[in-house]
Design an enzyme around this catalytic site. Structure first.
Site, PDB file in Angstrom:
ATOM      1  CB  SER A   1      -0.896   0.004   1.247  1.00 15.13           C
ATOM      2  OG  SER A   1      -1.503   1.265   1.447  1.00 15.13           O
TER       3      SER A   1
ATOM      4  CE1 TYR B   1      -4.272  -2.405   4.600  1.00 13.72           C
ATOM      5  CE2 TYR B   1      -3.334  -0.262   4.063  1.00 13.72           C
ATOM      6  CZ  TYR B   1      -3.828  -1.490   3.663  1.00 13.72           C
ATOM      7  OH  TYR B   1      -3.885  -1.815   2.334  1.00 13.72           O
TER       8      TYR B   1
ATOM      9  CE  LYS C   1     -12.454  -0.728   0.344  1.00 12.58           C
ATOM     10  NZ  LYS C   1     -11.356  -0.244  -0.527  1.00 12.58           N
TER      11      LYS C   1
END
Length: 255
Positions: free
Chosen positions: A87, A109, A145
């Site tokens: 990411s 994350y 989401k």
């Protein structure tokens, strides 16, 4: 090829599963299911706790780091090549977006993704391991989401429901590299034919403000304060540097 897609019921994993199924023998896997083994040419590892706002560090590390490390170790043991979904959140509040730039992970994350990258880089492997730093992905299939959906999706839903769009104060100064999921899947799938390990950005190479995204849907915009839990981790600007990606693709364009 025989390919396993983890997280195949998710947003990005689902797009991979459908796209690759047109020309390959593809199987899917979700967390909690019995793992199907390692009789594959590639594993496309798209499964993860994908919320950048998830505060349960133990959960994030268990699913994003521990599981991935085990997966990599077993892929190496059974000679299965692996693609890992990282990411652009690892860049944090930095302003340089080359793969070799200093990183600045700000959330559990982002840390989980960066720690896997470090683990991969810490030793040599008997397989090809390809990691991809995704910038802000958007497209069809984001309904599940919720608040973690892309601005494109959330703004459309807000306008349909409220007749206006809410953006954070200062959003005209917040720029992101918004990449269509179809572009991402098409680009990464080409690397299944590239016999090389490495780390690559995937984006568009262009930055766009949140306000510009909203204005493509409606001019009826309301500004709201940014939640305090986001203030210190919110990326103000991202723009993928695609020089290494394009160089690699050009090198193997004859394949």
């Amino acid at each position: 090829m025989k390919i396993l897609v983890t997280g195949h019921k998710g947003f990005i994993g689902g797009h991979f599963f459908r796209y690759l199924s047109h020309s390959h023998q593809v199987q899917g896997f979700e967390w909690g299911e019995n793992f199907p083994g390692y009789d594959f040419d590639w594993i496309v590892h798209a499964g993860a706790v994908s919320s950048t706002a998830e505060s349960n560090v133990e959960l994030v590390m268990k699913k994003n780091y521990d599981f991935t490390v085990d997966l990599i170790e077993n892929c190496n043991r059974y000679k299965v090549n692996l693609q890992f979904s990282s990411s652009a959140s690892v860049y944090g509040l930095g302003n340089k977006f080359t793969e070799s730039a200093t990183v600045d992970p700000r959330t559990p994350y982002a840390w989980s993704k960066y720690l896997v990258e470090r683990y991969i880089a810490s030793r040599s492997w008997n397989i090809h391991i390809q990691s991809f730093r995704y910038f802000n992905v958007h497209g069809s299939g984001e309904d599940h989401k919720g608040n973690q959906a892309s601005p494109h999706h959330k703004f459309r839903k807000q306008f349909e429901k409220l007749g206006y769009i809410e953006v954070f104060e200062g959003s005209e100064n917040f720029f992101r590299d918004f990449v269509p999921v179809e572009t991402l899947v098409n680009t990464q799938s080409k690397f299944l034919y590239i016999p090389q390990s490495g780390l690559w950005n995937i984006g568009t190479g262009q930055a766009q403000s949140f306000v510009d995204v909203a204005r493509k849907i409606s001019s009826n915009i309301k500004y709201v304060p940014m939640p305090q839990n986001l203030v210190h981790s919110y990326q103000r600007y991202t723009q993928a540097d695609l020089h290494f990606l394009n160089y690699t693709l050009d090198q193997y364009s004859c394949l």
